[in-house]
Motif scaffolding. Structure first.
Motif, PDB file in Angstrom:
ATOM      1  N   ALA A 137       0.854  -1.190   0.000  1.00 54.03           N
ATOM      2  CA  ALA A 137       0.000   0.000   0.000  1.00 54.03           C
ATOM      3  C   ALA A 137       0.891   1.240   0.000  1.00 54.03           C
ATOM      4  CB  ALA A 137      -0.917   0.002   1.219  1.00 54.03           C
ATOM      5  N   ILE A 138       0.432   2.295  -0.660  1.00 57.89           N
ATOM      6  CA  ILE A 138       1.195   3.525  -0.777  1.00 57.89           C
ATOM      7  C   ILE A 138       0.540   4.620   0.044  1.00 57.89           C
ATOM      8  CG2 ILE A 138       1.936   5.340  -2.371  1.00 57.89           C
ATOM      9  CD1 ILE A 138       2.198   3.229  -4.539  1.00 57.89           C
ATOM     10  N   ASP A 139       1.376   5.321   0.823  1.00 55.51           N
ATOM     11  CA  ASP A 139       0.932   6.470   1.608  1.00 55.51           C
ATOM     12  C   ASP A 139       1.907   7.611   1.331  1.00 55.51           C
ATOM     13  OD1 ASP A 139      -0.099   8.265   3.384  1.00 55.51           O
ATOM     14  OD2 ASP A 139       0.429   7.149   5.199  1.00 55.51           O
ATOM     15  N   GLY A 140       1.496   8.518   0.464  1.00 58.76           N
ATOM     16  CA  GLY A 140       2.381   9.602   0.082  1.00 58.76           C
ATOM     17  C   GLY A 140       3.554   9.086  -0.736  1.00 58.76           C
ATOM     18  N   THR A 141       4.758   9.334  -0.236  1.00 63.72           N
ATOM     19  CA  THR A 141       5.952   8.882  -0.946  1.00 63.72           C
ATOM     20  C   THR A 141       6.469   7.547  -0.434  1.00 63.72           C
ATOM     21  OG1 THR A 141       7.407  10.084   0.594  1.00 63.72           O
ATOM     22  CG2 THR A 141       6.666  11.264  -1.387  1.00 63.72           C
ATOM     23  N   GLN A 142       5.746   6.965   0.531  1.00 63.96           N
ATOM     24  CA  GLN A 142       6.201   5.719   1.139  1.00 63.96           C
ATOM     25  C   GLN A 142       5.301   4.544   0.753  1.00 63.96           C
ATOM     26  OE1 GLN A 142       9.329   6.903   2.008  1.00 63.96           O
ATOM     27  NE2 GLN A 142       9.170   5.501   3.756  1.00 63.96           N
ATOM     28  N   MET A 143       5.896   3.384   0.669  1.00 62.32           N
ATOM     29  CA  MET A 143       5.154   2.153   0.422  1.00 62.32           C
ATOM     30  C   MET A 143       5.406   1.175   1.563  1.00 62.32           C
ATOM     31  SD  MET A 143       5.585  -0.677  -2.645  1.00 62.32           S
ATOM     32  CE  MET A 143       4.794   0.315  -3.917  1.00 62.32           C
ATOM     33  N   SER A 144       4.328   0.558   2.044  1.00 57.10           N
ATOM     34  CA  SER A 144       4.453  -0.524   3.026  1.00 57.10           C
ATOM     35  C   SER A 144       4.162  -1.844   2.325  1.00 57.10           C
ATOM     36  CB  SER A 144       3.476  -0.320   4.190  1.00 57.10           C
ATOM     37  OG  SER A 144       2.134  -0.330   3.718  1.00 57.10           O
ATOM     38  N   LEU A 145       4.857  -2.877   2.739  1.00 59.65           N
ATOM     39  CA  LEU A 145       4.671  -4.194   2.135  1.00 59.65           C
ATOM     40  C   LEU A 145       4.742  -5.253   3.219  1.00 59.65           C
ATOM     41  CD1 LEU A 145       4.509  -6.192  -0.263  1.00 59.65           C
ATOM     42  CD2 LEU A 145       6.995  -5.996  -0.468  1.00 59.65           C
ATOM     43  N   THR A 146       3.718  -6.088   3.267  1.00 59.09           N
ATOM     44  CA  THR A 146       3.694  -7.229   4.178  1.00 59.09           C
ATOM     45  C   THR A 146       3.489  -8.482   3.353  1.00 59.09           C
ATOM     46  OG1 THR A 146       2.754  -5.920   5.987  1.00 59.09           O
ATOM     47  CG2 THR A 146       2.525  -8.304   6.146  1.00 59.09           C
ATOM     48  N   ALA A 147       4.248  -9.519   3.645  1.00 56.56           N
ATOM     49  CA  ALA A 147       4.101 -10.790   2.932  1.00 56.56           C
ATOM     50  C   ALA A 147       4.245 -11.922   3.928  1.00 56.56           C
ATOM     51  CB  ALA A 147       5.143 -10.917   1.825  1.00 56.56           C
ATOM     52  N   SER A 148       3.654 -13.056   3.586  1.00 57.50           N
ATOM     53  CA  SER A 148       3.723 -14.210   4.479  1.00 57.50           C
ATOM     54  C   SER A 148       3.776 -15.500   3.686  1.00 57.50           C
ATOM     55  CB  SER A 148       2.512 -14.237   5.425  1.00 57.50           C
ATOM     56  OG  SER A 148       1.315 -14.475   4.700  1.00 57.50           O
ATOM     57  N   VAL A 149       4.298 -16.526   4.331  1.00 60.56           N
ATOM     58  CA  VAL A 149       4.310 -17.887   3.799  1.00 60.56           C
ATOM     59  C   VAL A 149       3.785 -18.795   4.900  1.00 60.56           C
ATOM     60  CG1 VAL A 149       5.734 -19.772   2.927  1.00 60.56           C
ATOM     61  CG2 VAL A 149       6.262 -17.416   2.272  1.00 60.56           C
ATOM     62  N   LEU A 150       2.816 -19.634   4.556  1.00 58.72           N
ATOM     63  CA  LEU A 150       2.222 -20.557   5.525  1.00 58.72           C
ATOM     64  C   LEU A 150       2.453 -21.990   5.077  1.00 58.72           C
ATOM     65  CD1 LEU A 150       0.019 -18.049   4.876  1.00 58.72           C
ATOM     66  CD2 LEU A 150      -1.167 -19.120   6.781  1.00 58.72           C
ATOM     67  N   ASP A 151       2.431 -22.910   6.043  1.00 57.45           N
ATOM     68  CA  ASP A 151       2.359 -24.302   5.637  1.00 57.45           C
ATOM     69  C   ASP A 151       0.896 -24.609   5.316  1.00 57.45           C
ATOM     70  OD1 ASP A 151       1.132 -24.483   8.122  1.00 57.45           O
ATOM     71  OD2 ASP A 151       2.462 -26.023   8.908  1.00 57.45           O
ATOM     72  N   GLU A 152       0.658 -25.709   4.614  1.00 56.58           N
ATOM     73  CA  GLU A 152      -0.695 -25.990   4.125  1.00 56.58           C
ATOM     74  C   GLU A 152      -1.690 -26.220   5.253  1.00 56.58           C
ATOM     75  OE1 GLU A 152      -1.031 -28.405   0.410  1.00 56.58           O
ATOM     76  OE2 GLU A 152       1.116 -28.703   0.740  1.00 56.58           O
ATOM     77  N   ALA A 153      -1.198 -26.655   6.422  1.00 59.32           N
ATOM     78  CA  ALA A 153      -2.088 -26.890   7.556  1.00 59.32           C
ATOM     79  C   ALA A 153      -2.447 -25.602   8.281  1.00 59.32           C
ATOM     80  CB  ALA A 153      -1.433 -27.857   8.538  1.00 59.32           C
ATOM     81  N   GLY A 154      -1.740 -24.509   7.968  1.00 57.26           N
ATOM     82  CA  GLY A 154      -2.009 -23.247   8.628  1.00 57.26           C
ATOM     83  C   GLY A 154      -1.434 -23.156  10.025  1.00 57.26           C
ATOM     84  N   THR A 155      -0.632 -24.139  10.432  1.00 59.26           N
ATOM     85  CA  THR A 155      -0.089 -24.147  11.793  1.00 59.26           C
ATOM     86  C   THR A 155       1.184 -23.325  11.912  1.00 59.26           C
ATOM     87  OG1 THR A 155       1.065 -26.212  11.263  1.00 59.26           O
ATOM     88  CG2 THR A 155      -1.079 -26.399  12.335  1.00 59.26           C
ATOM     89  N   LEU A 156       1.867 -23.104  10.801  1.00 58.07           N
ATOM     90  CA  LEU A 156       3.115 -22.350  10.804  1.00 58.07           C
ATOM     91  C   LEU A 156       3.002 -21.195   9.828  1.00 58.07           C
ATOM     92  CD1 LEU A 156       6.123 -22.029  11.598  1.00 58.07           C
ATOM     93  CD2 LEU A 156       6.688 -23.619   9.749  1.00 58.07           C
TER      94      LEU A 156
END
Length: 326
Positions: free
Chosen positions: A268-287
């Motif tokens: 997402a962009i706010d003015g001149t800055q961009m924030s970025l969040t990313a994730s990786v999960l195992d298929e069971a959703g436990t990790l």
């Protein structure tokens, strides 16, 4: 500047609505332009039973055939939902010429008739069947509702809702069937495109269920050397969406994710800055492994690379390898 464009798209109601929006924007930007919409029935549209993996994931199921038509010169451009475009591989000769302004990127819960969100919450989803074909949504759902049953569920957005309402079983590749579903997890943008936003019972906050990379962004792909088409498409490009797309897809590139990898990302962009969040999960959703950073909005790939490398350093590559098909 092009005065005529042939744009390829899937035959689904959502794809046609997205392509019609591209045509409207081109007509406004280039008065008198002739836009021809060419409909394709892709492998993923013909086979709505199998999982997408045997077709080469979403790229093979929904994108490859239309891309080939652009490379052969049959089409000037192709419309794709950005989340269907593989981000971990190059497509020589093609480039994203435009992205439309991002639609709402989040995921939502759609319930069968007669079931309320209060019923769902009161039971903690215990005994309920949630339909989805996305490994990311399935992983998050298992994490949020440990006692829920996730069932394989395919079809265009309007088709899935119809099957839910009619209590239809989902056929499986082995001849069996699962269901009927009590609920579906779907993209809000897809439901809005086909006029079914009124069926949304609950919207997952991004903090609760991170969207798929590129979710809510419509991309128009064309030949890299077709400068006339690129010049025309640039007139309808949304710079903010384009930069967010570059940042999110750089994460996929760094992680070398595949269609069976529960990977999520949102910029997402706010003015001149961009924030970025990313994730990786195992298929069971436990990790779950997550990384977030903020950087200059005009350097999206650099930010995406930093987030992707942080995820790798935290062990994301091991999760992705374990989910890789053998």
């Amino acid at each position: 500047m092009a005065d005529r464009l042939r744009i390829g798209t899937r035959k689904s109601a959502m794809a046609l609505a997205q392509t019609a929006e591209i045509a409207r924007r081109l007509a406004a930007a280039v008065p008198g332009i002739e836009v021809e919409i060419v409909k394709f029935e892709t492998t993923g549209d013909v086979d709505q039973t199998s999982k997408l993996l045997p077709h080469g994931g979403k790229g093979g199921a929904f994108v490859a055939q239309i891309r080939e038509a652009v490379l052969s010169g049959e089409l000037h451009a192709a419309m794709h939902s950005l989340k269907d475009m593989p981000g971990n591989e190059d497509t020589p000769g093609l480039v994203i010429g435009a992205t439309l302004a991002r639609d709402p990127p989040g995921d939502v819960l759609v319930l069968r008739p007669g079931l309320s969100i209060e019923d769902f919450r009161r039971a903690g989803a215990k005994g309920f069947k949630i339909g989805t074909n996305a490994v990311r949504r399935a992983a998050y759902a298992r994490r949020l509702f440990p006692e829920v049953e996730i069932i394989h569920y395919r079809g265009a957005a309007d088709t899935r809702v119809r099957k839910l309402d009619n209590a239809e079983l989902q056929r499986l590749p082995d001849g069996g069937a699962v269901g009927p579903a009590d609920a579906l997890i779907m993209a809000r943008s897809g439901l809005e495109r086909v006029g079914l936003a009124g069926r949304i019972a609950y919207e997952f906050p991004v903090s609760e269920m991170l969207p798929a990379v590129g979710q809510g962004i419509v991309a128009v792909e064309c030949a890299m050397k077709d400068w006339q088409t690129r010049q025309t498409l640039a007139l309808i490009d949304d710079p903010a969406a384009h930069r967010c797309a570059e940042a999110e897809r750089e994460v996929l590139w760094v992680l070398n994710g595949h269609c069976n990898s529960p990977i999520a990302g949102f910029a997402a962009i706010d003015g001149t800055q961009m924030s970025l969040t990313a994730s990786v999960l195992d298929e069971a959703g436990t990790l779950i492994i997550e990384a977030s950073r903020v950087g200059p909005a005009n350097r999206p790939r650099e930010l995406g690379r930093a987030v992707g490398l942080e995820l790798r350093a935290k062990g994301a590559a091991d999760i992705i390898e374990r989910s890789r098909p053998v």
